[in-house]
Design an enzyme around this catalytic site. Sequence first.
Site, PDB file in Angstrom:
ATOM      1  N   HIS A  37     -35.204  30.485  -6.365  1.00 42.02           N
ATOM      2  CA  HIS A  37     -34.264  31.623  -6.306  1.00 42.02           C
ATOM      3  C   HIS A  37     -34.887  32.771  -5.514  1.00 42.02           C
ATOM      4  CE1 HIS A  37     -33.053  29.800 -10.314  1.00 42.02           C
ATOM      5  NE2 HIS A  37     -31.916  29.807  -9.668  1.00 42.02           N
ATOM      6  N   ASP A 150     -29.353  21.810  -4.271  1.00 39.02           N
ATOM      7  CA  ASP A 150     -27.993  21.491  -4.732  1.00 39.02           C
ATOM      8  C   ASP A 150     -27.143  21.170  -3.505  1.00 39.02           C
ATOM      9  OD1 ASP A 150     -28.266  22.128  -7.645  1.00 39.02           O
ATOM     10  OD2 ASP A 150     -28.924  24.025  -6.779  1.00 39.02           O
TER      11      ASP A 150
HETATM   12  O1  PAF Z   1     -26.503  26.878  -8.274  1.00 38.42           O
HETATM   13  C1  PAF Z   1     -26.188  27.572  -9.266  1.00 38.42           C
HETATM   14  O2  PAF Z   1     -27.028  28.179  -9.903  1.00 38.42           O
HETATM   15  C2  PAF Z   1     -24.733  27.655  -9.676  1.00 38.42           C
HETATM   16  O3  PAF Z   1     -24.072  26.455  -9.478  1.00 38.42           O
HETATM   17  C3  PAF Z   1     -23.964  28.813  -9.000  1.00 38.42           C
HETATM   18  C4  PAF Z   1     -23.909  28.639  -7.488  1.00 38.42           C
HETATM   19  C5  PAF Z   1     -24.653  30.127  -9.323  1.00 38.42           C
HETATM   20  C6  PAF Z   1     -22.527  28.867  -9.513  1.00 38.42           C
HETATM   21  O4  PAF Z   1     -22.494  29.056 -10.881  1.00 38.42           O
END
Ligand code: PAF
Length: 290
Positions: A37, A150
């Site tokens: 993140h 993802d």
């Molecule tokens: O990847 C994630 O953490 C979630 O799928 C997101 C993009 C924040 C949507 O809830």
Amino acid sequence: MQVITAVQALKQYIRVLKERRSTIGLVPTMGALHEGHLSLVRQAKKENDAVVVSIFVNPLQFGKNEDFSRYPRTFDNDCNILSQEGVNIVFNPGASEMYPDGFCTAVIPESLEDKLCGKSRPGHFRGVAVVVLKLFNLIQPDVAYFGQKDFQQTVVIRRIVSDLNAGVTIKVLPTIRDQNGLALSSRNAYLSETERNDALCLYQALIRAQSLVKTGIVNTEEMVREMEKIISQSKSATIDYISVVNPETLESVQKAQSGDVVALAVRIGKTRLIDNVILTIYEQPILSDT
Ligand code: PAF
């Protein structure tokens, strides 16, 4: 750093940023932040005047028997980290703020939602699509940042942005791994020490796929067989799927090409992990006599 929980308050802050003509970078998250993140936050910080991070464990993207209630929630720690990173706004709504009574609208990424992870997580990508589109409408970011881990999610989001003219630039940044290659994920917190070691099989299998194509083995059945062999050596691993797909349609391919994606989901004990690599296949150099 402003922590905002209400949609109305968020709208006011966004209005001020827009009046100042500040560019906005958005990093949507479900919290339990890790270096993956933070790589998105740092990129957003470099490229925009203001950075908004949303922290919302979105109930609509979890199936009935999935881990919504036990998903790691580390809000205070997340806020400390984000404030050190110089984030301007953390948007942390409650479920009823995002989905008030009467909410009934769906966003359905039709041909993409039943592939790969969508097969074992029906409804998941509708949940992702609706929350991400809602965040885009509320925050009106110039750029939104997502991680390649993802992969299917990034394909779905690019598709809805294009299909519905959402006017947001989507940037996908590389997967961040630990020193052994394990892709960072908030769900790694569920793994025991032995399972964490077993979980390395995902990346080892992906590396095997990449090295096979480099030696000219592009038959995807053979690639998948080789990957299965690696994963079957980890005691706690159960394969959900391994697939080599076209990066836009997510259709399986029989012969891998550069740019195709090898994606997999594997359960390590009770924890479902995903990972992927984008294949690079080097062209054979043309040998000349001169
Ligand atoms: O990847 C994630 O953490 C979630 O799928 C997101 C993009 C924040 C949507 O809830």
